[in-house]
Each structure stands twice: as C-alpha cells, then as structure tokens.
Design a protein around this motif. Structure first.
Motif, PDB file in Angstrom:
ATOM      1  N   MET A 153      28.746 -37.496   3.543  1.00  7.01           N
ATOM      2  CA  MET A 153      27.536 -38.072   3.139  1.00  7.01           C
ATOM      3  C   MET A 153      26.375 -37.101   3.401  1.00  7.01           C
ATOM      4  O   MET A 153      25.434 -37.116   2.633  1.00  7.01           O
ATOM      5  CB  MET A 153      27.490 -39.337   3.943  1.00  7.01           C
ATOM      6  CG  MET A 153      26.369 -40.061   3.838  1.00  7.01           C
ATOM      7  SD  MET A 153      26.558 -41.544   3.199  1.00  7.01           S
ATOM      8  CE  MET A 153      26.040 -42.591   3.072  1.00  7.01           C
ATOM      9  N   ILE A 154      26.467 -36.389   4.422  1.00  6.59           N
ATOM     10  CA  ILE A 154      25.441 -35.425   4.751  1.00  6.59           C
ATOM     11  C   ILE A 154      25.438 -34.355   3.665  1.00  6.59           C
ATOM     12  O   ILE A 154      24.362 -33.848   3.306  1.00  6.59           O
ATOM     13  CB  ILE A 154      25.732 -34.815   6.124  1.00  6.59           C
ATOM     14  CG1 ILE A 154      25.469 -35.888   7.129  1.00  6.59           C
ATOM     15  CG2 ILE A 154      24.900 -33.611   6.396  1.00  6.59           C
ATOM     16  CD1 ILE A 154      25.506 -35.475   8.532  1.00  6.59           C
ATOM     17  N   VAL A 155      26.574 -34.046   3.128  1.00  7.44           N
ATOM     18  CA  VAL A 155      26.655 -33.042   2.081  1.00  7.44           C
ATOM     19  C   VAL A 155      25.888 -33.565   0.853  1.00  7.44           C
ATOM     20  O   VAL A 155      25.185 -32.806   0.183  1.00  7.44           O
ATOM     21  CB  VAL A 155      28.127 -32.776   1.728  1.00  7.44           C
ATOM     22  CG1 VAL A 155      28.260 -31.892   0.529  1.00  7.44           C
ATOM     23  CG2 VAL A 155      28.827 -32.160   2.891  1.00  7.44           C
ATOM     24  N   ILE A 156      26.040 -34.837   0.600  1.00  8.80           N
ATOM     25  CA  ILE A 156      25.347 -35.422  -0.562  1.00  8.80           C
ATOM     26  C   ILE A 156      23.831 -35.324  -0.329  1.00  8.80           C
ATOM     27  O   ILE A 156      23.087 -35.053  -1.261  1.00  8.80           O
ATOM     28  CB  ILE A 156      25.797 -36.876  -0.762  1.00  8.80           C
ATOM     29  CG1 ILE A 156      27.238 -36.860  -1.187  1.00  8.80           C
ATOM     30  CG2 ILE A 156      24.961 -37.572  -1.793  1.00  8.80           C
ATOM     31  CD1 ILE A 156      27.812 -38.227  -1.399  1.00  8.80           C
ATOM     32  N   LEU A 157      23.408 -35.550   0.881  1.00 16.74           N
ATOM     33  CA  LEU A 157      21.987 -35.454   1.190  1.00 16.74           C
ATOM     34  C   LEU A 157      21.510 -34.011   1.001  1.00 16.74           C
ATOM     35  O   LEU A 157      20.410 -33.783   0.491  1.00 16.74           O
ATOM     36  CB  LEU A 157      21.718 -35.877   2.627  1.00 16.74           C
ATOM     37  CG  LEU A 157      21.668 -37.380   2.838  1.00 16.74           C
ATOM     38  CD1 LEU A 157      21.561 -37.673   4.338  1.00 16.74           C
ATOM     39  CD2 LEU A 157      20.499 -38.002   2.136  1.00 16.74           C
ATOM     40  N   TYR A 158      22.334 -33.055   1.432  1.00 15.13           N
ATOM     41  CA  TYR A 158      21.948 -31.665   1.245  1.00 15.13           C
ATOM     42  C   TYR A 158      21.893 -31.301  -0.240  1.00 15.13           C
ATOM     43  O   TYR A 158      21.011 -30.590  -0.687  1.00 15.13           O
ATOM     44  CB  TYR A 158      22.920 -30.730   1.992  1.00 15.13           C
ATOM     45  CG  TYR A 158      22.704 -30.700   3.478  1.00 15.13           C
ATOM     46  CD1 TYR A 158      21.448 -30.412   4.009  1.00 15.13           C
ATOM     47  CD2 TYR A 158      23.769 -30.930   4.355  1.00 15.13           C
ATOM     48  CE1 TYR A 158      21.278 -30.395   5.378  1.00 15.13           C
ATOM     49  CE2 TYR A 158      23.588 -30.902   5.721  1.00 15.13           C
ATOM     50  CZ  TYR A 158      22.330 -30.641   6.216  1.00 15.13           C
ATOM     51  OH  TYR A 158      22.144 -30.619   7.576  1.00 15.13           O
ATOM     52  N   ILE A 159      22.861 -31.828  -0.971  1.00 14.34           N
ATOM     53  CA  ILE A 159      22.902 -31.552  -2.412  1.00 14.34           C
ATOM     54  C   ILE A 159      21.677 -32.195  -3.076  1.00 14.34           C
ATOM     55  O   ILE A 159      21.011 -31.581  -3.923  1.00 14.34           O
ATOM     56  CB  ILE A 159      24.206 -32.055  -3.033  1.00 14.34           C
ATOM     57  CG1 ILE A 159      25.357 -31.214  -2.500  1.00 14.34           C
ATOM     58  CG2 ILE A 159      24.155 -31.967  -4.549  1.00 14.34           C
ATOM     59  CD1 ILE A 159      26.715 -31.669  -2.966  1.00 14.34           C
ATOM     60  N   ALA A 160      21.377 -33.410  -2.662  1.00 12.35           N
ATOM     61  CA  ALA A 160      20.230 -34.114  -3.223  1.00 12.35           C
ATOM     62  C   ALA A 160      18.946 -33.359  -2.878  1.00 12.35           C
ATOM     63  O   ALA A 160      18.032 -33.200  -3.708  1.00 12.35           O
ATOM     64  CB  ALA A 160      20.165 -35.538  -2.711  1.00 12.35           C
ATOM     65  N   ALA A 161      18.863 -32.883  -1.653  1.00 10.80           N
ATOM     66  CA  ALA A 161      17.679 -32.147  -1.229  1.00 10.80           C
ATOM     67  C   ALA A 161      17.589 -30.836  -2.001  1.00 10.80           C
ATOM     68  O   ALA A 161      16.485 -30.398  -2.390  1.00 10.80           O
ATOM     69  CB  ALA A 161      17.729 -31.890   0.267  1.00 10.80           C
ATOM     70  N   LEU A 162      18.783 -30.189  -2.213  1.00  8.96           N
ATOM     71  CA  LEU A 162      18.797 -28.953  -2.976  1.00  8.96           C
ATOM     72  C   LEU A 162      18.364 -29.206  -4.419  1.00  8.96           C
ATOM     73  O   LEU A 162      17.570 -28.430  -4.983  1.00  8.96           O
ATOM     74  CB  LEU A 162      20.201 -28.321  -2.922  1.00  8.96           C
ATOM     75  CG  LEU A 162      20.343 -26.981  -3.602  1.00  8.96           C
ATOM     76  CD1 LEU A 162      19.479 -25.909  -2.965  1.00  8.96           C
ATOM     77  CD2 LEU A 162      21.793 -26.555  -3.631  1.00  8.96           C
ATOM     78  N   VAL A 163      18.866 -30.276  -5.034  1.00  5.52           N
ATOM     79  CA  VAL A 163      18.485 -30.618  -6.418  1.00  5.52           C
ATOM     80  C   VAL A 163      16.982 -30.903  -6.468  1.00  5.52           C
ATOM     81  O   VAL A 163      16.273 -30.460  -7.381  1.00  5.52           O
ATOM     82  CB  VAL A 163      19.312 -31.817  -6.934  1.00  5.52           C
ATOM     83  CG1 VAL A 163      18.754 -32.354  -8.247  1.00  5.52           C
ATOM     84  CG2 VAL A 163      20.752 -31.417  -7.104  1.00  5.52           C
ATOM     85  N   ALA A 164      16.490 -31.623  -5.470  1.00  7.47           N
ATOM     86  CA  ALA A 164      15.068 -31.942  -5.429  1.00  7.47           C
ATOM     87  C   ALA A 164      14.251 -30.662  -5.266  1.00  7.47           C
ATOM     88  O   ALA A 164      13.199 -30.493  -5.898  1.00  7.47           O
ATOM     89  CB  ALA A 164      14.777 -32.926  -4.298  1.00  7.47           C
ATOM     90  N   ALA A 165      14.734 -29.744  -4.431  1.00  4.95           N
ATOM     91  CA  ALA A 165      14.020 -28.494  -4.215  1.00  4.95           C
ATOM     92  C   ALA A 165      14.023 -27.658  -5.493  1.00  4.95           C
ATOM     93  O   ALA A 165      13.004 -27.050  -5.866  1.00  4.95           O
ATOM     94  CB  ALA A 165      14.652 -27.721  -3.071  1.00  4.95           C
ATOM     95  N   ILE A 166      15.159 -27.635  -6.200  1.00  2.00           N
ATOM     96  CA  ILE A 166      15.254 -26.889  -7.456  1.00  2.00           C
ATOM     97  C   ILE A 166      14.303 -27.510  -8.491  1.00  2.00           C
ATOM     98  O   ILE A 166      13.589 -26.804  -9.213  1.00  2.00           O
ATOM     99  CB  ILE A 166      16.694 -26.830  -7.966  1.00  2.00           C
ATOM    100  CG1 ILE A 166      17.541 -25.969  -7.023  1.00  2.00           C
ATOM    101  CG2 ILE A 166      16.767 -26.272  -9.375  1.00  2.00           C
ATOM    102  CD1 ILE A 166      19.021 -25.959  -7.333  1.00  2.00           C
ATOM    103  N   ALA A 167      14.284 -28.858  -8.544  1.00  5.52           N
ATOM    104  CA  ALA A 167      13.409 -29.557  -9.486  1.00  5.52           C
ATOM    105  C   ALA A 167      11.943 -29.244  -9.174  1.00  5.52           C
ATOM    106  O   ALA A 167      11.132 -28.997 -10.077  1.00  5.52           O
ATOM    107  CB  ALA A 167      13.658 -31.056  -9.446  1.00  5.52           C
ATOM    108  N   LEU A 168      11.618 -29.243  -7.883  1.00  8.21           N
ATOM    109  CA  LEU A 168      10.243 -28.935  -7.493  1.00  8.21           C
ATOM    110  C   LEU A 168       9.904 -27.479  -7.843  1.00  8.21           C
ATOM    111  O   LEU A 168       8.791 -27.182  -8.261  1.00  8.21           O
ATOM    112  CB  LEU A 168      10.041 -29.172  -6.001  1.00  8.21           C
ATOM    113  CG  LEU A 168       9.851 -30.635  -5.593  1.00  8.21           C
ATOM    114  CD1 LEU A 168       9.785 -30.741  -4.073  1.00  8.21           C
ATOM    115  CD2 LEU A 168       8.617 -31.225  -6.205  1.00  8.21           C
TER     116      LEU A 168
END
Length: 151
Positions: free
Chosen positions: A1-16
């Motif tokens: 689940m933590i990996v999903i959070l990191y992936i989500a954070a990475l996607v959010a960072a890429i989007a930003l």
C-alpha cells in the motif's frame, strides 16, 4: 500500500511538473506578448506626440487663416453695403421712371382727343386751302379765256 502511495505521489509530482511546464510556457508567451504590447504602446505614444504636435500646428494655422478671413470679410462688408445702397437707389430710380412713364401715358391719353381734333382741323384747313387755290386757278383760267374771246 505504501508503494501505491509513492506511485500516487510520483504521478501527482509528474502532473504538477507537467502543469508547471505548460504554465511556464504560457507565462513566457504572455510575457512576450505583454512586452510587444508595451513596445507598440510606446511607439504609438511617440507617434501620437508627433501627430498631436502636427495637429496643434494645423489648428494654429487654421485659427490664423480664420482670423485673416474674418479681417478680409470685415474689409469687404462696406463694399456689399454700398452695392446694397446702389440696388436701393436703382430701385427708386426705376420706380420714378415708371411713374413718369405712367404720367406721360395718362397725359397723352387725356390729350388724345385734342390732338385728334387739331389734326382734323389742320386737315380741313389744308383741304380748304387746296380748294381756294383751285378756285383761284379756275377764275384766272376763266378770266384769261374771257379776255381771249374779247381780243
């Protein structure tokens, strides 16, 4: 689940990051447009100052010309007044001549009978004179004829 959070954070960072890149490009384009608008406004201001100076000169010349025309019109006004006076005088003269002609016509009409009588009398006198000459010539011819018979 933590990996999903990191992936989500990475996607959010890429989007930003993508949003920041596009926003940067948009802001850069807007900045260039604003700089061009500022240059255009600066050129227009310079040209408008030149145009307003020319317009002021033209207005000054128009005012001078108007003053000159007004001065000349003021000088010509007496001429038009004099022409008006001449027209009034001519009208008075024309009326006087018309009245004189009417008076003469009336006098001639009133004396027309007298003139006709005078002509008739003069014709009668001339006719009487011619008859007298004819009678005298006839008497002389008769006298001569009588003298010839006696001789």
């Amino acid at each position: 689940m933590i990996v999903i959070l990191y992936i989500a954070a990475l996607v959010a960072a890429i989007a930003l990051l993508v949003i920041a890149i596009y926003l940067s490009k948009t802001l850069k384009s807007t900045s260039q447009t604003i700089d061009e608008v500022a240059k255009t406004v600066e050129k227009m201001t310079t040209e408008l100052q030149g145009i307003s100076g020319e317009a002021q000169k033209m207005l000054d010349k128009a005012n001078d010309l108007l003053e000159d025309v007004n001065g000349k019109v003021a000088k010509v006004d007496p001429v038009f007044d004099a022409i008006g006076d001449v027209g009034t005088s001519m009208l008075g003269l024309s009326q006087s001549v018309r009245e004189l002609a009417t008076l003469a016509t009336n006098k001639v009409s009133a004396n027309e009978k007298k003139v006709a009588q005078a002509i008739s009398i003069s014709n009668s006198i001339l006719a009487f004179k011619d008859k007298m000459k004819a009678n005298k010539a006839a008497k002389e011819a008769a006298k001569e004829a009588h003298q010839e018979k006696t001789v």
